[in-house]
Design an enzyme around this catalytic site. Structure first.
Site, mmCIF file in Angstrom:
data_model
loop_
_atom_site.group_PDB
_atom_site.id
_atom_site.type_symbol
_atom_site.label_atom_id
_atom_site.label_comp_id
_atom_site.label_asym_id
_atom_site.label_seq_id
_atom_site.Cartn_x
_atom_site.Cartn_y
_atom_site.Cartn_z
ATOM 1 N N THR A 52 -24.776 -53.639 -3.539
ATOM 2 C CA THR A 52 -23.395 -53.547 -3.042
ATOM 3 C C THR A 52 -22.930 -54.969 -2.759
ATOM 4 O O THR A 52 -23.482 -55.627 -1.867
ATOM 5 C CB THR A 52 -23.339 -52.731 -1.743
ATOM 6 O OG1 THR A 52 -23.848 -51.432 -2.003
ATOM 7 C CG2 THR A 52 -21.904 -52.614 -1.248
ATOM 8 N N LYS A 97 -17.016 -47.970 -4.504
ATOM 9 C CA LYS A 97 -17.993 -47.906 -3.400
ATOM 10 C C LYS A 97 -17.338 -48.286 -2.059
ATOM 11 O O LYS A 97 -17.514 -47.594 -1.045
ATOM 12 C CB LYS A 97 -19.147 -48.858 -3.730
ATOM 13 C CG LYS A 97 -20.036 -49.235 -2.590
ATOM 14 C CD LYS A 97 -21.198 -48.307 -2.428
ATOM 15 C CE LYS A 97 -21.971 -48.647 -1.166
ATOM 16 N NZ LYS A 97 -22.996 -47.728 -0.853
ATOM 17 N N LYS A 103 -21.435 -54.068 6.821
ATOM 18 C CA LYS A 103 -21.398 -54.919 5.615
ATOM 19 C C LYS A 103 -20.341 -54.379 4.642
ATOM 20 O O LYS A 103 -19.512 -55.122 4.121
ATOM 21 C CB LYS A 103 -22.788 -54.924 4.950
ATOM 22 C CG LYS A 103 -22.788 -55.574 3.574
ATOM 23 C CD LYS A 103 -24.085 -55.366 2.800
ATOM 24 C CE LYS A 103 -23.892 -55.796 1.351
ATOM 25 N NZ LYS A 103 -25.063 -55.616 0.509
HETATM 26 P P1 NAD Z 1 -33.671 -54.642 1.463
HETATM 27 O O1 NAD Z 1 -33.400 -55.832 2.309
HETATM 28 O O2 NAD Z 1 -34.636 -53.606 1.926
HETATM 29 O O3 NAD Z 1 -34.167 -55.118 -0.001
HETATM 30 C C1 NAD Z 1 -33.714 -56.260 -0.650
HETATM 31 C C2 NAD Z 1 -34.903 -56.863 -1.385
HETATM 32 O O4 NAD Z 1 -34.431 -57.972 -2.154
HETATM 33 C C3 NAD Z 1 -35.985 -57.389 -0.445
HETATM 34 O O5 NAD Z 1 -37.231 -56.832 -0.809
HETATM 35 C C4 NAD Z 1 -35.945 -58.892 -0.646
HETATM 36 O O6 NAD Z 1 -37.224 -59.526 -0.529
HETATM 37 C C5 NAD Z 1 -35.423 -58.978 -2.068
HETATM 38 N N1 NAD Z 1 -34.818 -60.259 -2.400
HETATM 39 C C6 NAD Z 1 -33.967 -61.014 -1.663
HETATM 40 N N2 NAD Z 1 -33.617 -62.123 -2.355
HETATM 41 C C7 NAD Z 1 -34.269 -62.069 -3.539
HETATM 42 C C8 NAD Z 1 -34.294 -62.904 -4.669
HETATM 43 N N3 NAD Z 1 -33.601 -64.044 -4.728
HETATM 44 N N4 NAD Z 1 -35.060 -62.533 -5.722
HETATM 45 C C9 NAD Z 1 -35.778 -61.380 -5.672
HETATM 46 N N5 NAD Z 1 -35.785 -60.537 -4.624
HETATM 47 C C10 NAD Z 1 -35.039 -60.883 -3.569
HETATM 48 O O7 NAD Z 1 -32.244 -53.989 1.171
HETATM 49 P P2 NAD Z 1 -31.923 -52.505 0.633
HETATM 50 O O8 NAD Z 1 -31.707 -51.604 1.794
HETATM 51 O O9 NAD Z 1 -32.905 -52.148 -0.417
HETATM 52 O O10 NAD Z 1 -30.494 -52.760 -0.002
HETATM 53 C C11 NAD Z 1 -30.329 -53.357 -1.291
HETATM 54 C C12 NAD Z 1 -28.877 -53.193 -1.717
HETATM 55 O O11 NAD Z 1 -28.552 -51.802 -1.741
HETATM 56 C C13 NAD Z 1 -27.868 -53.845 -0.767
HETATM 57 O O12 NAD Z 1 -26.864 -54.455 -1.529
HETATM 58 C C14 NAD Z 1 -27.359 -52.682 0.060
HETATM 59 O O13 NAD Z 1 -26.049 -52.904 0.561
HETATM 60 C C15 NAD Z 1 -27.377 -51.565 -0.969
HETATM 61 N N6 NAD Z 1 -27.453 -50.205 -0.411
HETATM 62 C C16 NAD Z 1 -28.374 -49.915 0.557
HETATM 63 C C17 NAD Z 1 -28.443 -48.614 1.075
HETATM 64 C C18 NAD Z 1 -29.458 -48.248 2.144
HETATM 65 O O14 NAD Z 1 -29.339 -47.150 2.705
HETATM 66 N N7 NAD Z 1 -30.444 -49.094 2.423
HETATM 67 C C19 NAD Z 1 -27.578 -47.623 0.587
HETATM 68 C C20 NAD Z 1 -26.670 -47.936 -0.430
HETATM 69 C C21 NAD Z 1 -26.628 -49.252 -0.920
#
Ligand code: NAD
Length: 288
Positions: free
Chosen positions: A93, A168, A243
């Site tokens: 997102t 979204k 966010k």
């Molecule tokens: P998270 O923080 O659990 O996971 C993000 C991952 O990206 C981490 O493992 C981190 O180490 C990795 N990362 C960061 N920088 C990096 C890089 N340069 N190269 C490789 N890996 C890297 O976050 P999440 O909850 O999995 O969310 C991910 C996305 O999904 C976000 O954009 C969030 O807004 C969206 N989202 C999350 C949810 C939810 O319920 N968690 C729901 C819908 C959408």
């Protein structure tokens, strides 16, 4: 297919595992060692450099925290490093402007690329029941669709590049507004001497009915099981809702859209997130 997956966090970990279950060979990359180790347990091949993970693949999927990281990863490690015929799918997102910028850069280097943010939380990511809202050309969508189907229950083409992100943030702005409105109605009913279950029985079949009430009720013990029944643990964190509201307000400003309730919802969640960012967003009822 050979698919690189970048960003194996709460969401990406389960999504990558579902691609493996669907028979794909997944090249996984994350900065965190624990995420790589979990991905290995789920049948992914892991890499310590993004450039190596994307070499020789048919597709790249990313699930990263924000637009700045998405832009850096695509500019530095994906564009020009993944094979020319690969299709690129960013499921993070992020803001609409960055999504459009990254897709334009990918397209000018000859790639097909879509923005494909999701609706549904960690349980849906693990269970393969996400909804994907997809922006990009018809050709890019057609190529991305079967990959997204392996991770979700619905894949909808929202139009050109960036329109997935637009869908979204409009959806989540509405969600924040009706969660706050539903919470207000339940609290007011209580003050007026109306039992919560009775109010639910009436409003859930009347014109006040909405998703926050009938699928995700902020009042514990009312409606189907939801995070309110678990002391607002799990679910969709307040920090993530904030966010999305910030992204929505940025986009509204750029587009010249009038969103007075969206702006107020952002202020309410901003204040609540200072101390309760980890609680499910339905805990906003506690502020009333
Ligand atoms: P998270 O923080 O659990 O996971 C993000 C991952 O990206 C981490 O493992 C981190 O180490 C990795 N990362 C960061 N920088 C990096 C890089 N340069 N190269 C490789 N890996 C890297 O976050 P999440 O909850 O999995 O969310 C991910 C996305 O999904 C976000 O954009 C969030 O807004 C969206 N989202 C999350 C949810 C939810 O319920 N968690 C729901 C819908 C959408």
């Amino acid at each position: 297919m050979k698919i690189a997956f970048i960003g194996l966090g709460n969401m990406g970990g389960g999504m990558a595992a579902n691609l493996v279950k669907a028979g794909h060979s997944v090249h996984a990359f994350d900065l965190a060692e624990a995420a790589l180790s979990a991905a290995r347990d789920n049948g992914c091949e892991t890499f310590h450099e993004a450039k190596k993970a994307v070499a020789g693949v048919d597709a790249v999927v990313s699930m990263l925290p924000n637009g700045k990281i998405v832009k850096a990863v695509y500019e530095n490690d994906v564009i020009g490093h993944a094979p020319g015929g690969a299709v690129l799918l960013d499921c993070s997102t992020i803001d609409v402007a960055t999504a459009r910028e990254v897709i334009a850069a990918a397209e000018s280097a000859g790639y097909d690329m879509v923005d494909a943010p999701v609706s549904g939380g960690i349980a849906a990511a693990n269970g393969g029941t996400l909804t994907f809202m997809v922006g990009g050309t018809g050709k890019a969508f057609q190529r991305a669709e079967p990959i997204l189907q392996a991770m979700g229950k619905a894949v909808i083409h929202a139009g050109d590049a960036g329109n997935g992100q637009a869908a979204k943030i409009c959806n989540n702005m509405l969600l924040a507004i009706h969660m706050i409105g539903t919470s207000e109605a339940f609290k007011m009913a209580e003050k007026l001497g109306l039992d919560a279950q009775t109010f639910y029985d009436i409003s859930s079949v009347s014109s006040g009915q909405n998703w926050s009430m009938t699928s995700y009720c902020p009042v514990p013990g009312v409606g189907p099981q939801s995070p309110s029944d678990n002391d607002y643990q799990g679910g969709f964190a307040t920090a993530l809702m904030l966010k999305d509201l910030k992204l929505a307000m940025e986009a509204a400003e750029t587009a010249g859209a009038s969103t007075p309730l969206g702006r107020h919802a952002q202020e309410i969640y901003d204040a609540f997130a200072e101390e309760h960012g980890g609680l499910d967003f339905s805990a906003i009822i506690r502020t009333l």
